[in-house]
Enzyme design. Structure first.
Site, PDB file in Angstrom:
ATOM      1  N   THR A   1       0.869  -1.187   0.000  1.00 39.99           N
ATOM      2  CA  THR A   1       0.000   0.000   0.000  1.00 39.99           C
ATOM      3  C   THR A   1       0.904   1.234   0.000  1.00 39.99           C
ATOM      4  O   THR A   1       1.313   1.699  -1.048  1.00 39.99           O
ATOM      5  CB  THR A   1      -0.972  -0.001   1.196  1.00 39.99           C
ATOM      6  OG1 THR A   1      -0.242  -0.186   2.404  1.00 39.99           O
ATOM      7  CG2 THR A   1      -2.016  -1.091   1.049  1.00 39.99           C
TER       8      THR A   1
ATOM      9  N   LYS B   1       4.217  -6.922   4.028  1.00 37.38           N
ATOM     10  CA  LYS B   1       3.949  -5.538   3.671  1.00 37.38           C
ATOM     11  C   LYS B   1       3.632  -4.782   4.943  1.00 37.38           C
ATOM     12  O   LYS B   1       3.127  -5.338   5.919  1.00 37.38           O
ATOM     13  CB  LYS B   1       2.808  -5.417   2.663  1.00 37.38           C
ATOM     14  CG  LYS B   1       1.432  -5.833   3.147  1.00 37.38           C
ATOM     15  CD  LYS B   1       0.662  -4.794   3.907  1.00 37.38           C
ATOM     16  CE  LYS B   1       0.618  -3.479   3.155  1.00 37.38           C
ATOM     17  NZ  LYS B   1       0.019  -2.412   4.029  1.00 37.38           N
TER      18      LYS B   1
ATOM     19  N   THR C   1       2.569  -6.851  12.003  1.00 39.39           N
ATOM     20  CA  THR C   1       2.766  -6.121  10.775  1.00 39.39           C
ATOM     21  C   THR C   1       1.400  -6.126  10.146  1.00 39.39           C
ATOM     22  O   THR C   1       0.509  -6.789  10.651  1.00 39.39           O
ATOM     23  CB  THR C   1       3.802  -6.748   9.842  1.00 39.39           C
ATOM     24  OG1 THR C   1       3.936  -5.892   8.713  1.00 39.39           O
ATOM     25  CG2 THR C   1       3.398  -8.110   9.374  1.00 39.39           C
TER      26      THR C   1
ATOM     27  N   GLU D   1       6.585   4.810   7.273  1.00 39.27           N
ATOM     28  CA  GLU D   1       6.198   5.956   6.442  1.00 39.27           C
ATOM     29  C   GLU D   1       7.038   7.186   6.776  1.00 39.27           C
ATOM     30  O   GLU D   1       7.012   7.690   7.895  1.00 39.27           O
ATOM     31  CB  GLU D   1       4.708   6.233   6.627  1.00 39.27           C
ATOM     32  CG  GLU D   1       3.855   5.126   6.019  1.00 39.27           C
ATOM     33  CD  GLU D   1       2.398   5.179   6.423  1.00 39.27           C
ATOM     34  OE1 GLU D   1       1.587   4.541   5.732  1.00 39.27           O
ATOM     35  OE2 GLU D   1       2.074   5.838   7.425  1.00 39.27           O
TER      36      GLU D   1
ATOM     37  N   ASN E   1       0.093  10.369   5.538  1.00 39.04           N
ATOM     38  CA  ASN E   1      -1.169   9.989   6.164  1.00 39.04           C
ATOM     39  C   ASN E   1      -2.248  11.051   6.009  1.00 39.04           C
ATOM     40  O   ASN E   1      -3.439  10.741   6.008  1.00 39.04           O
ATOM     41  CB  ASN E   1      -0.928   9.650   7.639  1.00 39.04           C
ATOM     42  CG  ASN E   1      -0.277   8.294   7.781  1.00 39.04           C
ATOM     43  OD1 ASN E   1      -0.927   7.275   7.653  1.00 39.04           O
ATOM     44  ND2 ASN E   1       1.027   8.287   8.003  1.00 39.04           N
TER      45      ASN E   1
ATOM     46  N   SER F   1      -6.574  10.558  -0.635  1.00 39.32           N
ATOM     47  CA  SER F   1      -6.734  11.435  -1.794  1.00 39.32           C
ATOM     48  C   SER F   1      -6.133  10.829  -3.042  1.00 39.32           C
ATOM     49  O   SER F   1      -5.477   9.831  -3.007  1.00 39.32           O
ATOM     50  CB  SER F   1      -6.147  12.798  -1.517  1.00 39.32           C
ATOM     51  OG  SER F   1      -5.049  12.798  -0.712  1.00 39.32           O
TER      52      SER F   1
END
EC number: 2.3.1.35
Length: 410
Positions: free
Chosen positions: A158, A184, A195, A282, A405, A410
Site C-alpha cells: 500500500t 507488507k 505487521t 512511512e 497519512n 486522496s
C-alpha cells in the site's frame, strides 16, 4: 501519490527460490490503485498445514474473522490477498464479500471453503465489491506458476516504498529445507502482532499444531517487537504454511531435534522481515534500536522499551538528529513500571549520556552530534534494578509521515 523510496531501502532485494507445488498469480483488480497489481492468489497443489497470528484489535476485519474460524481445520489450499481496501468495519456486507470471494476461490481450485484463507489491507470503512476479485480468480488459478515471489510482494503493498522478502535454506535432519517469506507494512504498525500482512511458506513437513507453536514463539522477537506509530491495524495477519516434502518425515513434537533447528531459522527470517517493515516506516529516515537492560523482569523491560520507541518526542528528536536524551528519561518515567530515577544510565550508540540520574560528566555534544547522523541509531538504557532485558525496533517520525497519512485517501 508517488512515494519516495525509503533511504533505509535494502541494497539488494532477495530472489526467492521456487517451492514445489506452490504457485503464485497476481493481477490488477483496480480496487484502489491504477496501473499496478493489487491482487495475489497463492495456490497449494496439495494440502498444506497452516498456522496464523492475527491482530488483537477489538475491531478486526472480516477477512481476519474468516481466517480465525478456518484455522482450526489445519489445512490450506489457497490464499487470496488484496491491497487498497481493508474490508474492515464494513458490517454484514463485508462478511458477504469475504464469503463470495472464498466460494469463488474454492470453486476455482475445487477444494473446500475452509481450505481458503483471505487477507485485505488498505482503507478502513469503505465497502468493497467482490466482483472485481471474483472475476479474476478462475484465470489466476490456471496461470499461477511456481516462483513469482517478488511479484507477490509487490501486489500486497500500500504505502510501502519497496517489496519485502526473505528466505532461508538450511539443513534440517539431513534434508535441505527452504522457508520463503513476504511482508507488507509501512504505517499502522505496532505490536500484537504486528505487521499488516505477512505470508511464510516452507517445504518442510510440520503438523499444524507444531507450526502454530513455532510461529507463536517466533513472532514475539520479531513482529511483536517492532513499532512505527503505535497504531495496531484492524487487519494484521501473519500466516505460515508447510507443504511437506515426501522425503522429510513430519515434525509432530517439540522433542523432535528438528523442531528447534527449524524454529531458529524461522525466527531469523521473521526478524529480517520485521526490520524491513520498520525500515519502510512511512517517511522514515532512521532505524531506531532500543535496548533496555537491568529491569525487574523481561516484561517490564519490554514495556519500557516500547514506551521509548513509541514516544513522538523521542522519534522526532531522532528525525532532527538531536541527541535529546532527556526525552528518553521522560519515556522511561511514563512507562508505568518500577524504575529508580537515580539509577538510570543512558547511551546513544557507544556514547554514555547520563549516569546515576544525571548527565554524564564526560558528555560531549560534538561527538554525539556526529553519531546522530547515522541511519541506524541505538538507544540503550540500564534501569539498574534487576536482570530483565528487551529489545525493540522503531523508526523516526518525520514531516513526510504526516504528509503521507494526511493525503492517504486522496
Amino acid at each position: 501519490m508517488a512515494l519516495e523510496i525509503s533511504r533505509l531501502f535494502p541494497q539488494n532485494i532477495q530472489e526467492l527460490p521456487s517451492l514445489s507445488g506452490v504457485r503464485i498469480a497476481t493481477a490488477e483488480a483496480g480496487i484502489k490503485y491504477k496501473d499496478r497489481t493489487d491482487l495475489l492468489f497463492i495456490v497449494f497443489d496439495k494440502s498444506a498445514s497452516v498456522a496464523g497470528v492475527f491482530t488483537r484489535s477489538k475491531c478486526p476485519s472480516a477477512p481476519v474473522e474468516h481466517c480465525r474460524i478456518s484455522l482450526p481445520h489445519g489445512v490450506a489450499r489457497g490464499v487470496v490477498v488484496n491491497s487498497g481496501n481493508a474490508n474492515a468495519f464494513t458490517g454484514r456486507k463485508g462478511k458477504q464479500t469475504v464469503d463470495t470471494i472464498i466460494c469463488a476461490a474454492a470453486n476455482a481450485l475445487k477444494v473446500k471453503k475452509n481450505e481458503i484463507f483471505i487477507a485485505s489491507t488498505g482503507v478502513i470503512g469503505e465497502p468493497m465489491e467482490a466482483s472485481s476479485i471474483v472475476n479474476l480468480l478462475p484465470s489466476m488459478a490456471k496461470t499461477a506458476k511456481e516462483g513469482n515471489w517478488l511479484e507477490a510482494a509487490k501486489a500486497i503493498m500500500t504505502t510501502d516504498t519497496f517489496p519485502k522478502l526473505a528466505t532461508r535454506r538450511f539443513d534440517c535432519g539431513g534434508e535441505t529445507i527452504t522457508i520463503n517469506g513476504i511482508a507488507k507494512g509501512a504505517g499502522m504498525i505496532a505490536p500484537d502482532m504486528a505487521t499488516m500482512l505477512s505470508f511464510v511458506v516452507s517445504d518442510a513437513a510440520i503438523s499444524s499444531q507444531m507450526l502454530q507453536s513455532m510461529l507463536s514463539e517466533a513472532v514475539q522477537e520479531s513482529f511483536n517487537s517492532i513499532t512505527v506509530d503505535s497504531d495496531t491495524s484492524t487487519s494484521d495477519t501473519l500466516m505460515m504454511f508447510a507443504t511437506g516434502k515426501e522425503s522429510f518425515p513430519c515434525i509432530t513434537s517439540k522433542t523432535d531435534p528438528r523442531y528447534e533447528v527449524f524454529s531458529k531459522q524461522l525466527r531469523a527470517l521473521l526478524h529480517e522481515l520485521a526490520l524491513q517493515v520498520v525500515c519502510d516506516g512511512e517517511g522514515a529516515r532512521h532505524l531506531i534500536e532500543v535496548h533496555v537492560i537491568g529491569a525487574t523482569t523481561d516484561n517490564t523491560a519490554k514495556i519500557i522499551a516500547l514506551s521509548i520507541a513509541n514516544s513522538p518526542l523521542v522519534k522526532t528528536a531522532i528525525a532532527g538528529e538531536d541527541a535529546n536524551w532527556g526525552r528518553v528519561v521522560m519515556a522511561v518515567g511514563k512507562a508505568g513500571v518500577e524504575v529508580d530515577r537515580d539509577l538510570l544510565t543512558i547511551w546513544f550508540g557507544e556514547h554514555r549520556l547520563a549516569i546515576n540520574g544525571e548527565r554524564d560528566p564526560e558528555y560531549c555534544e560534538e561527538k554525539i552530534g556526529a553519531y546522530m547522523q547515522n541511519k541506524h541509531i541505538t538507544i540503550r538504557v540500564d534501569i539498574g534494578l534487576g536482570t530483565g532485558k528487551a529489545t525493540v525496533w522503531s523508526c523516526d517520525l518525520t514531516k513526510e509521515y504526516v504528509m503521507i497519512n494526511g493525503d492517504y485517501r486522496s
